[in-house]
Design an enzyme around this catalytic site. Structure first.
Site, short mmCIF file in Angstrom:
data_model
loop_
_atom_site.label_atom_id
_atom_site.label_comp_id
_atom_site.label_asym_id
_atom_site.label_seq_id
_atom_site.Cartn_x
_atom_site.Cartn_y
_atom_site.Cartn_z
CB ALA A 57 -0.98 -0.04 1.16
CG ASP A 248 -3.50 -3.55 0.90
OD1 ASP A 248 -3.04 -4.51 1.56
OD2 ASP A 248 -2.96 -3.09 -0.12
CG ASN A 258 -2.71 -7.19 5.09
OD1 ASN A 258 -2.18 -6.37 4.33
ND2 ASN A 258 -2.00 -8.16 5.65
O1 MRU Z 1 -1.11 -7.38 -3.38
P1 MRU Z 1 0.01 -6.72 -2.61
O2 MRU Z 1 1.28 -7.48 -2.66
O3 MRU Z 1 0.15 -5.27 -2.98
O4 MRU Z 1 -0.53 -6.78 -1.11
C1 MRU Z 1 0.25 -6.19 -0.12
C2 MRU Z 1 -0.31 -6.34 1.24
O5 MRU Z 1 -1.37 -6.91 1.45
C3 MRU Z 1 0.44 -5.65 2.34
O6 MRU Z 1 0.32 -6.36 3.54
C4 MRU Z 1 -0.14 -4.24 2.51
O7 MRU Z 1 -0.19 -3.56 1.30
C5 MRU Z 1 0.63 -3.46 3.49
S1 MRU Z 1 2.21 -2.97 2.89
C6 MRU Z 1 3.00 -2.09 4.09
#
Ligand code: MRU
Length: 366
Positions: A57, A248, A258
């Site tokens: 995110a 997210d 998340n």
């Molecule tokens: O699909 P992604 O790899 O973008 O998903 C990422 C996550 O779910 C993370 O845990 C979230 O974005 C937090 S990042 C600090």
């Protein structure tokens, strides 16, 4: 002395002012290859976010801020008509916003950039573009401070030698530095805490295996990779003192979206009395989304489940596949939401506004 670079020596996401490019580590190639992409075209920036070449995110937010600045720069070369500039800017913003739906940081960063343009609409196009440049850099630089603060607060929740479990990658690769869920791990590592870390592999895209275990292992931490279906066993064995995950989007009631599987981990953790902490910068908290039920959950291609990572397709052709990229952890499974302005605990409809009040006062005093 070895001159070999570590993955943490590369910046996840940055602006190259000389080339007017968004520079990212291509995360789809990790851990086998460190490929650095230098992106100048809007469609390439959109694709990088969509394909998870840049992901997590906060990193998505920073990439979008740099992306919309680069779009504004391009538009400014094509027109000196302010109305035309503004119209094209809004179009570019909507385009980047369509890359992924769940991480609110994408919209937060784009809105913040648009506000700069709106507040300075009386200035010349060149001046607006310069202000957008500075705002993108600010969003990038702030992320380092934000993650460090999250790390400091999260560190107060654990003690040296603890077993920590994390899911997906909320690490340095998902931010500019430190990560969110990994920030206490990095800070603890610097201070000799000797944590024992368990990283869930995170099906279907394997961010836990490819990214989290990679970056923590490269930094010299004690990290053990486990499959997604092993978290109950390690918790039942008493090996986990706390779960730290990223996020997210946090809704106003504390429900937190998340990476898919987070709610399974949280449900299991409740069974074994292990506290689950959501590490989330305030840019991930969306007070306009009342509950987790209103969070749009991204669904991705079936091939990520049936074919990716396998030598041969491993599921019958034509079988139905459900591939949501995120799930919502209900607020009653969450022991605390760790932000850069402190730790919010239940009831979240009271504690989250208090966090924003602290932020407002901090910004006022700056
Ligand atoms: O699909 P992604 O790899 O973008 O998903 C990422 C996550 O779910 C993370 O845990 C979230 O974005 C937090 S990042 C600090």
């Amino acid at each position: 002395m070895s001159t070999k670079k570590n993955i943490l020596d590369y910046e996840t996401v940055r602006l190259d002012d000389e080339k007017n490019a968004l520079v990212i580590i291509n995360q789809t190639k990790l851990p086998y290859e460190i490929e650095i992409l230098s992106l100048t075209e809007q469609k390439d920036i959109w694709t990088a976010i969509y394909l998870l070449q840049v992901r997590g995110a906060p990193a998505i937010g920073v990439a979008a801020a740099i992306g919309i600045y680069l779009a504004a720069l391009e538009i400014s070369k094509k027109t000196d008509n302010k109305d035309e500039f503004c119209k094209e800017f809004v179009k570019a913003k909507e385009y980047l916003a369509s890359a992924r739906p769940t991480a609110v940081n994408l919209f937060w960063a784009l809105d913040r950039m648009e506000n700069v343009a709106k507040e300075n609409v009386d200035k010349s196009i060149d001046e607006i573009v310069k202000l957008l440049h500075d705002e993108a850099i600010k969003i990038h630089d702030e992320d380092i401070w934000v993650c460090k603060q999250i790390g400091e607060y999260a560190l107060t929740l654990v003690k040296p030698g603890d077993g920590l479990l994390t899911h997906c990658n909320a690490g340095q690769l998902a931010t500019v530095k430190y990560g969110t869920a990994t920030a206490p791990m990095y800070l603890g590592h610097e201070r000799g805490y000797n944590f024992r870390i368990f990283a869930d592999e995170t099906r279907p895209l394997l961010q836990g295996a490819r990214l989290t275990s990679f970056e923590l292992h490269e930094s010299g931490m004690d990290v053990t990779l486990i499959c997604d279906n092993m978290s109950a066993m390690v918790m039942k064995n008493g090996w986990v003192n706390a779960v730290f995950v990223g996020c997210d989007r946090v809704a106003a009631n504390g429900d937190a979206a998340n990476k898919i599987g987070t709610s399974v981990v949280a449900t299991v953790a409740k069974r074994y009395n292990v506290p689950v902490y959501i590490c989330a910068p305030t840019s991930t908290i969306d007070m306009n989304t009342p509950t987790g039920a209103e969070i749009k959950i991204e669904e991705r291609k079936p091939e990520e489940v049936t074919e990716m990572w396998y030598k041969e397709r491993m599921a019958p052709v034509g079988v139905k596949v459900f591939n949501p990229a995120f799930d919502v952890t209900d607020n009653d499974l969450i022991a605390g939401i760790v932000t850069e302005f402190g730790i919010a605990t239940a009831p979240y409809d009271k504690s989250l506004p208090e966090i924003f009040e602290k932020k407002r006062k901090y910004m006022e005093g700056k």
